[in-house]
Design an enzyme around this catalytic site. Sequence first.
Site, PDB file in Angstrom:
ATOM      1  N   GLN A  70       0.804  -1.226   0.000  1.00 35.76           N
ATOM      2  CA  GLN A  70       0.000   0.000   0.000  1.00 35.76           C
ATOM      3  C   GLN A  70       0.833   1.268   0.000  1.00 35.76           C
ATOM      4  OE1 GLN A  70      -2.582  -1.752   3.381  1.00 35.76           O
ATOM      5  NE2 GLN A  70      -3.966  -0.405   2.261  1.00 35.76           N
ATOM      6  N   HIS A  90       1.178  -9.305   4.753  1.00 33.22           N
ATOM      7  CA  HIS A  90       0.009  -8.417   4.649  1.00 33.22           C
ATOM      8  C   HIS A  90      -0.515  -8.497   3.212  1.00 33.22           C
ATOM      9  CE1 HIS A  90      -2.022  -4.755   6.611  1.00 33.22           C
ATOM     10  NE2 HIS A  90      -2.647  -4.938   5.464  1.00 33.22           N
ATOM     11  N   ARG A 113       4.195   0.037  12.919  1.00 35.86           N
ATOM     12  CA  ARG A 113       3.861  -1.277  12.385  1.00 35.86           C
ATOM     13  C   ARG A 113       3.905  -1.211  10.864  1.00 35.86           C
ATOM     14  NH1 ARG A 113      -1.675  -3.876  11.140  1.00 35.86           N
ATOM     15  NH2 ARG A 113      -1.038  -5.982  10.552  1.00 35.86           N
ATOM     16  N   HIS A 146      -2.393  -5.632 -12.664  1.00 31.63           N
ATOM     17  CA  HIS A 146      -1.936  -5.491 -14.056  1.00 31.63           C
ATOM     18  C   HIS A 146      -2.821  -6.302 -15.003  1.00 31.63           C
ATOM     19  CE1 HIS A 146       2.246  -4.532 -12.233  1.00 31.63           C
ATOM     20  NE2 HIS A 146       1.480  -3.459 -12.307  1.00 31.63           N
ATOM     21  N   TYR A 172     -12.565  -1.392  12.966  1.00 29.72           N
ATOM     22  CA  TYR A 172     -12.977  -0.147  12.318  1.00 29.72           C
ATOM     23  C   TYR A 172     -14.417   0.242  12.589  1.00 29.72           C
ATOM     24  CZ  TYR A 172      -8.617  -0.254   9.698  1.00 29.72           C
ATOM     25  OH  TYR A 172      -7.291  -0.256   9.347  1.00 29.72           O
ATOM     26  N   GLU A 181      -4.703  -1.938  14.224  1.00 31.16           N
ATOM     27  CA  GLU A 181      -5.260  -0.975  13.260  1.00 31.16           C
ATOM     28  C   GLU A 181      -6.582  -0.434  13.759  1.00 31.16           C
ATOM     29  OE1 GLU A 181      -5.714  -2.227   9.159  1.00 31.16           O
ATOM     30  OE2 GLU A 181      -3.844  -3.367   9.279  1.00 31.16           O
ATOM     31  N   ASN A 213      -1.660 -10.709   8.638  1.00 26.81           N
ATOM     32  CA  ASN A 213      -2.658  -9.647   8.797  1.00 26.81           C
ATOM     33  C   ASN A 213      -3.995 -10.091   8.182  1.00 26.81           C
ATOM     34  OD1 ASN A 213      -3.327  -6.640   9.285  1.00 26.81           O
ATOM     35  ND2 ASN A 213      -3.987  -7.012   7.191  1.00 26.81           N
ATOM     36  N   GLU A 214      -5.023 -10.181   9.024  1.00 22.74           N
ATOM     37  CA  GLU A 214      -6.416 -10.337   8.577  1.00 22.74           C
ATOM     38  C   GLU A 214      -6.647 -11.510   7.617  1.00 22.74           C
ATOM     39  OE1 GLU A 214      -8.107  -6.717   7.136  1.00 22.74           O
ATOM     40  OE2 GLU A 214      -7.845  -5.718   9.058  1.00 22.74           O
ATOM     41  N   ASN A 241      -7.501  -5.718  14.598  1.00 23.16           N
ATOM     42  CA  ASN A 241      -7.846  -4.614  13.691  1.00 23.16           C
ATOM     43  C   ASN A 241      -9.343  -4.362  13.805  1.00 23.16           C
ATOM     44  OD1 ASN A 241      -5.244  -4.628  12.860  1.00 23.16           O
ATOM     45  ND2 ASN A 241      -5.634  -5.234  10.735  1.00 23.16           N
TER      46      ASN A 241
HETATM   47  O1  LIG Z   1     -16.116  -4.237  -0.432  1.00 24.89           O
HETATM   48  S1  LIG Z   1     -17.214  -4.741   0.456  1.00 24.89           S
HETATM   49  O2  LIG Z   1     -18.039  -3.619   0.978  1.00 24.89           O
HETATM   50  O3  LIG Z   1     -18.010  -5.793  -0.224  1.00 24.89           O
HETATM   51  C1  LIG Z   1     -16.521  -5.514   1.791  1.00 24.89           C
HETATM   52  C2  LIG Z   1     -15.412  -4.626   2.281  1.00 24.89           C
HETATM   53  C3  LIG Z   1     -15.359  -4.794   3.742  1.00 24.89           C
HETATM   54  N1  LIG Z   1     -14.024  -4.961   4.204  1.00 24.89           N
HETATM   55  C4  LIG Z   1     -14.152  -5.094   5.635  1.00 24.89           C
HETATM   56  C5  LIG Z   1     -12.830  -5.354   6.231  1.00 24.89           C
HETATM   57  N2  LIG Z   1     -11.941  -4.284   5.909  1.00 24.89           N
HETATM   58  C6  LIG Z   1     -10.744  -4.748   6.524  1.00 24.89           C
HETATM   59  C7  LIG Z   1      -9.958  -3.623   6.891  1.00 24.89           C
HETATM   60  O4  LIG Z   1      -8.764  -3.779   6.147  1.00 24.89           O
HETATM   61  C8  LIG Z   1      -7.691  -3.335   6.912  1.00 24.89           C
HETATM   62  O5  LIG Z   1      -7.959  -1.964   7.076  1.00 24.89           O
HETATM   63  C9  LIG Z   1      -7.506  -1.015   6.136  1.00 24.89           C
HETATM   64  C10 LIG Z   1      -8.695  -0.190   5.661  1.00 24.89           C
HETATM   65  O6  LIG Z   1      -9.539  -0.984   4.885  1.00 24.89           O
HETATM   66  C11 LIG Z   1      -6.729  -1.631   5.016  1.00 24.89           C
HETATM   67  O7  LIG Z   1      -6.136  -0.616   4.238  1.00 24.89           O
HETATM   68  C12 LIG Z   1      -5.676  -2.514   5.644  1.00 24.89           C
HETATM   69  O8  LIG Z   1      -4.714  -2.964   4.715  1.00 24.89           O
HETATM   70  C13 LIG Z   1      -6.376  -3.724   6.245  1.00 24.89           C
HETATM   71  O9  LIG Z   1      -5.514  -4.343   7.175  1.00 24.89           O
HETATM   72  C14 LIG Z   1     -11.789  -4.003   4.482  1.00 24.89           C
HETATM   73  C15 LIG Z   1     -13.131  -3.839   3.839  1.00 24.89           C
END
Ligand SMILES: O=S(=O)(O)CCCN1CCN(CCO[C@@H]2O[C@H](CO)[C@@H](O)[C@H](O)[C@H]2O)CC1
Length: 486
Positions: free
Chosen positions: A26, A129, A84, A46, A318, A383, A173-174, A316
Site C-alpha cells: 500500500q 500483509h 507497524r 496489471h 474499524y 489498526e 494480517n487479517e 484490527n
Molecule cells: O467491499 S465490500 O463492501 O463488499 C466488503 C469490504 C469490507 N471490508 C471489511 C474489512 N476491511 C478490513 C480492513 O482492512 C484493513 O484496514 C484497512 C482499511 O480498509 C486496510 O487498508 C488494511 O490494509 C487492512 O488491514 C476491508 C473492507
Amino acid sequence: DDGDGENVKRTFPAGFMFGTATAAYQVEGAWNEDGKGENIWDHMVHEHPEYIRDNATGDIADDSYHKYEEDVRLLAELGSDFYRFSISWARILPKGDLSQINQLGLNYYDNLINELLDKGIEPLVTMYHWDLPQALQELGGWPNPILVDYFEDYARLLIESYGDRVKHWITFNEPLEFTMGYAKEAYMPPSINKPGVGDYLATHTVLLAHARVYHMYDTEYRPTQQGNISITLNTDWVEPASDSPEDIAAQDRMLQFNFGWFAHPIFSEEGDYPQVMRERVAANSEAEGLPRSRLPTFTPEEVAFIRGSSDFLGLNHYTTSIATSGEEGPNPSRDRDRGSVGCQDPTWPTSASSWLKVAPWGFRKLLNWLHKEYNGVTIMVTENGFSDSGELNDAGRENYYKTYINALWEAIMIDGVNVFAYAAWSALDNFEWTRGYAERFGIYHVNYDDPNLTRTPKSSAQLLKSIFTEKMVEKVETPSEYSRSC
Ligand SMILES: O=S(=O)(O)CCCN1CCN(CCO[C@@H]2O[C@H](CO)[C@@H](O)[C@H](O)[C@H]2O)CC1
C-alpha cells in the site's frame, strides 16, 4: 482521574504504546525494482485494472521504498512509540522460496529498521500483509499445504536477519480478508471464486503456518532474542438486531464465523474451529451430498499445536454491524454456512468507505467481548482508523479518533480489558486495495498529482501528536444508548 468537569483528560496507563501502521503493497511502490519478484497484487492489478477504482495500482503508491527516511521523520514528529509495517515477501524472495535471496530487498528493511531505531521508534513487523509471491500462487497458493514450509523458510530468514532489533512480530494480517481471494472474484487476489471451499482450505494452511512459525520462534529464537510473536485478526463489533434468542444466536454465529474461525483455534481453552462452525458446515456439506465436510479437520496433534500459539492478540477494528438470523451469500459459502445476515444502521455517521460507519460504543463492547470470550487475552490494537476524500482539515477523522480512543480508555480503565498498545491506520494516505486512492485513511496527506508525492500533516496529526506524546485523551461522552436497526 475522570471527574465531571470540562476538559477532563483521560490518562492511559504508564507504558501504554501509541503508533501507526502501514503495509508494504500500500505504501512502498518500486513494484519491480532492485530484484523484487511479482506478487499476487502486482499480478491482479496489471491483469485486471478494471477490478480497481480508477484503474489505480500500487506500482508507485507512496514510493516509501525511496522515501522511508522522510516517512520516519513524520512518525517521529507524531511522537510514535512504534511503527507497524509489513515486509514484502517477494522483495526478499522473488520466487517465494530460498532459491533466490534478494540482498537489495533485505537491505531496504535493514535501513528502515535502523532509521526507526535511530529516532527511538520501535519497529513492529507484519510478515504477511496479503502480498503472496506470484510464483507460490502458481503452485496453488494458500490452499496448498506446502505453503506452510515456504512460509516457515521466509519467516526464519526475517527472524535471522532482523530479530536482533525487531522484538514484536505479527505473522499474518487479517486472514479473514485475504482468504477471500479463494472465495470471491475481483475483491482479493488470486480472485478464485470457490466460496465455502477455497477460503476454508486457505485458512487451514494459514493457521498451521502461523503455529509452525510461532513454535519455531518460541523454541529457537526467543531465548536469545527475547521478543514476542502474534497474529492480527479483524472483526466488526456485531450487535444483535434485537434481544430475541434468535438474534442473539445470529450475533454469536457472526462473531464465531468471522473471528472465532481463527481465534478459537489459537486463543480458546479447547482450541480447534468453533463447534458451531464444525457442526453447521458438516451438516450443510452432508445435505449437499458431499463425502466429507467442506471445513477441513485438524488432527488432535494439530489442535494442540495451534492452541496457545500467540503471545498476544493483534486486533484490527474499524466499525460495527448488526446481525439477524437468516441466510445470505452464494450456496455454498461461508456466509451461508453462518446462517446470519449482517447490516448497518443508516443513522450511524458515515465515512468515505461504504463498510465503515462510526460507532465508538461498538469498540468498547468488542473489547469487552474479547476479554470474556478469550479469558482476559492480552490485546494490541494493530489498526483503527477512518476514511475520507483526503481533505487536510479532516474533522471526521478527528471525531473518529477522539471517540474511539475514549472508548478504548473506558474499556481499559473502567472495564479492565488488557490492552497494551494502539496503532492508528494509517500514517500516510495509501493504496486502499480495490478502492484505489479514492478512500484516504492517512494522518498525513499524500499528493499523488505531485511527482514528489508530498506529504502534508492533516489536522488530525495535531490531535494524535498530543494524544501520543501526553498519553492522554480529552474526555468525550460516548452515548451508552444508540440506535440499532436496519
Ligand atoms: O467491499 S465490500 O463492501 O463488499 C466488503 C469490504 C469490507 N471490508 C471489511 C474489512 N476491511 C478490513 C480492513 O482492512 C484493513 O484496514 C484497512 C482499511 O480498509 C486496510 O487498508 C488494511 O490494509 C487492512 O488491514 C476491508 C473492507
